[in-house]
Write a protein that holds these residues in place. Structure first.
Motif, mmCIF file in Angstrom:
data_model
loop_
_atom_site.group_PDB
_atom_site.id
_atom_site.type_symbol
_atom_site.label_atom_id
_atom_site.label_comp_id
_atom_site.label_asym_id
_atom_site.label_seq_id
_atom_site.Cartn_x
_atom_site.Cartn_y
_atom_site.Cartn_z
ATOM 1 N N VAL A 81 -0.897 -3.350 4.589
ATOM 2 C CA VAL A 81 -2.043 -3.510 3.696
ATOM 3 C C VAL A 81 -1.982 -4.929 3.125
ATOM 4 C CG1 VAL A 81 -3.161 -2.763 1.558
ATOM 5 C CG2 VAL A 81 -2.131 -1.070 3.077
ATOM 6 N N VAL A 82 -3.126 -5.575 3.020
ATOM 7 C CA VAL A 82 -3.193 -6.926 2.472
ATOM 8 C C VAL A 82 -4.025 -6.886 1.192
ATOM 9 C CG1 VAL A 82 -3.974 -9.293 2.847
ATOM 10 C CG2 VAL A 82 -2.991 -7.999 4.744
ATOM 11 N N ASN A 83 -3.396 -7.163 0.069
ATOM 12 C CA ASN A 83 -4.115 -7.311 -1.199
ATOM 13 C C ASN A 83 -4.306 -8.806 -1.459
ATOM 14 O OD1 ASN A 83 -4.186 -4.534 -1.765
ATOM 15 N ND2 ASN A 83 -2.153 -4.583 -2.645
ATOM 16 N N VAL A 84 -5.518 -9.286 -1.324
ATOM 17 C CA VAL A 84 -5.791 -10.717 -1.458
ATOM 18 C C VAL A 84 -5.785 -11.112 -2.937
ATOM 19 C CG1 VAL A 84 -7.435 -12.565 -0.992
ATOM 20 C CG2 VAL A 84 -7.134 -10.719 0.668
ATOM 21 N N LEU A 85 -4.992 -12.125 -3.263
ATOM 22 C CA LEU A 85 -4.890 -12.623 -4.636
ATOM 23 C C LEU A 85 -5.739 -13.870 -4.855
ATOM 24 C CD1 LEU A 85 -0.996 -12.331 -5.010
ATOM 25 C CD2 LEU A 85 -2.713 -10.545 -5.295
ATOM 26 N N ASN A 133 -0.617 -10.098 -1.670
ATOM 27 C CA ASN A 133 0.432 -9.112 -1.875
ATOM 28 C C ASN A 133 0.517 -8.336 -0.569
ATOM 29 O OD1 ASN A 133 2.117 -7.032 -2.623
ATOM 30 N ND2 ASN A 133 0.740 -6.165 -4.157
ATOM 31 N N PHE A 134 1.575 -8.575 0.204
ATOM 32 C CA PHE A 134 1.718 -7.994 1.541
ATOM 33 C C PHE A 134 2.495 -6.687 1.420
ATOM 34 C CE2 PHE A 134 3.716 -7.921 5.860
ATOM 35 C CZ PHE A 134 2.538 -7.846 6.582
ATOM 36 N N VAL A 135 1.803 -5.573 1.723
ATOM 37 C CA VAL A 135 2.374 -4.239 1.512
ATOM 38 C C VAL A 135 2.733 -3.602 2.853
ATOM 39 C CG1 VAL A 135 2.035 -1.984 0.438
ATOM 40 C CG2 VAL A 135 0.902 -4.002 -0.518
ATOM 41 N N LYS A 136 3.941 -3.041 2.931
ATOM 42 C CA LYS A 136 4.382 -2.288 4.104
ATOM 43 C C LYS A 136 4.424 -0.815 3.707
ATOM 44 C CE LYS A 136 7.445 -6.086 5.597
ATOM 45 N NZ LYS A 136 7.427 -6.940 4.388
ATOM 46 N N TYR A 192 -9.172 -8.215 -3.752
ATOM 47 C CA TYR A 192 -9.656 -7.085 -2.959
ATOM 48 C C TYR A 192 -8.590 -6.687 -1.954
ATOM 49 C CZ TYR A 192 -10.900 -10.633 0.551
ATOM 50 O OH TYR A 192 -10.870 -11.669 1.447
ATOM 51 N N ARG A 193 -8.724 -5.455 -1.446
ATOM 52 C CA ARG A 193 -7.714 -4.866 -0.565
ATOM 53 C C ARG A 193 -8.252 -4.719 0.845
ATOM 54 N NH1 ARG A 193 -5.611 0.900 -2.382
ATOM 55 N NH2 ARG A 193 -4.317 -0.356 -3.777
ATOM 56 N N ILE A 194 -7.380 -4.980 1.838
ATOM 57 C CA ILE A 194 -7.715 -4.789 3.253
ATOM 58 C C ILE A 194 -6.644 -3.890 3.870
ATOM 59 C CG2 ILE A 194 -8.119 -5.927 5.463
ATOM 60 C CD1 ILE A 194 -8.657 -8.506 3.867
#
Length: 372
Positions: A249-253, A268-271, A350-352
């Motif tokens: 998941v990529v949370n763009v800051l 914010n790079f989420v695994k 926003y979140r991708i």
């Protein structure tokens, strides 16, 4: 002399009567003033689309939406259009059977043929995309030009309207579109027959699984390239006890343009780890699993064609200077995250993929790749 006295007496009496008349209750009164209307100055909360009595906030789909523009039925869906800016908007594809949004599109001039939303095309700046997010055509336009309209001429040709600040009348351009070649094919679904799916049989996620297009699709591809079962096999267990599947998941800051003209995204790079999911798919809509999430600050740089140029992730034990390195010119973001009580995790733009929860993301993935 008596005449003069009488004259002055009459004049004085007239003046006295005039003064008394000004205070008379029969004199017309000014109408009462309207009470002032009080305004709080606060914007309305959300941009609301309503279906069957239920409200859906478009800003939860795309936080940049600032007004609702149109609701257009197309076959079994409703195209919900929201305003973002002068040359870009939001289109939410709402399925009237499931009463849920099945696709989010950011772009302009969405158009389709024969009441079939799968034939839809739209543009994002100078690029024209198909409904599945596949790039169909990139036009070579100047900065003073923009695409102001798209229309299907037939199943193979599009008419493109191009407007310019240097011309009062738009120009039209006809381009050929081979849908058979340009539209990506949906993968054949994996049939579930109550067997356990091993970790190396879970498909590597694609942007199409989450209806991602344009910039979001490019960012997601970049994230997957850094985190998937082939690239990072050490995250998986293959001893038959745990069957794992991972999704990024990529949370763009924030983002900025580099000296080379590329776009750097601070994220914010989420695994997201899903344990035992392979043996928990007896009911595809109610999977059984356990989860664990890891996240870290990272920078992802894409070129103008959306290709990953560089990836930089905050490493364990790195000091504050590494945060400034990753944030680059976005020093305010670095300072906020390093301040007492601050955190870059709180700064998400926003979140991708754009989902309400990681569990919702998993469900979209399973529905796209599997069937009972």
């Amino acid at each position: 002399m008596n005449f003069i006295k009488k004259t002055w007496l009459l004049i004085g009496l007239c003046l006295l009567l005039t003064a008394c008349g000004a205070d008379s209750p029969t004199a017309p009164a000014d109408p009462p003033e309207e009470p002032p209307v009080e305004t709080t100055g606060e914007p309305a909360s959300g941009v609301i689309f309503t279906y069957n009595g239920k409200d859906y906030d478009l800003q939860e789909r795309n936080p940049m939406v600032n007004s609702l523009m149109a609701e257009t039925p197309v076959g079994g869906v409703i195209v919900v259009e929201g305003h973002i800016g002068p040359n870009v908007g939001y289109y939410g594809i709402f399925d009237t059977e499931t009463e849920a949004f099945v696709k989010d599109i950011e772009g302009a001039n969405l158009t389709w043929r024969d009441d079939d939303i799968s034939t839809a095309v739209y543009n994002l700046h100078f690029e024209i995309y198909g409904y599945d997010g596949k790039l169909l055509k990139k036009l070579d336009l100047t900065e003073s030009e923009h695409i102001s309209g798209l229309t299907w001429k037939d199943s193979q040709r599009l008419t493109v309207e191009i407007s310019s600040i240097n011309s009062e009348e738009p120009e039209t351009l006809e381009i050929a579109v081979d849908e058979g070649e340009s539209q990506s094919q949906r993968p054949e679904k994996i049939r579930l027959n109550d067997e356990i799916i091993p970790w190396d049989q879970f498909p590597i996620p694609e942007p199409e699984a989450f209806s991602l297009t344009g910039e979001d699709a490019s960012l997601y591809k970049a994230a997957v390239s850094q985190f998937n079962r082939e690239e990072t096999p050490g995250y998986f267990y293959s001893d038959g006890i745990n069957t794992d599947m991972i999704l990024p998941v990529v949370n763009v800051l924030g983002k900025y343009t580099t000296d080379e003209g590329n776009t750097a995204y601070v994220v914010n790079f989420v695994k997201c780890f899903f344990f035992d999911i392979g043996s928990g798919l007896a009911d595809l809509n109610n999977p059984v699993y356990t989860t664990y999430y890891m996240n870290n600050l990272a920078s992802m740089t894409l070129d103008r064609d959306g290709n990953l140029v560089s990836f930089d992730e905050l490493g364990d034990g790195e000091d504050d200077s590494a945060v400034y390195r990753i944030c680059g010119p976005l020093t305010d973001l670095a300072e906020k995250s390093l301040a007492p009580g601050g955190s870059w995790e709180k700064e998400t733009t926003y979140r991708i993929p754009n989902v309400g929860s990681y569990e919702e993301m998993l469900q979209q993935y399973l529905n796209y790749y599997f069937e009972k």
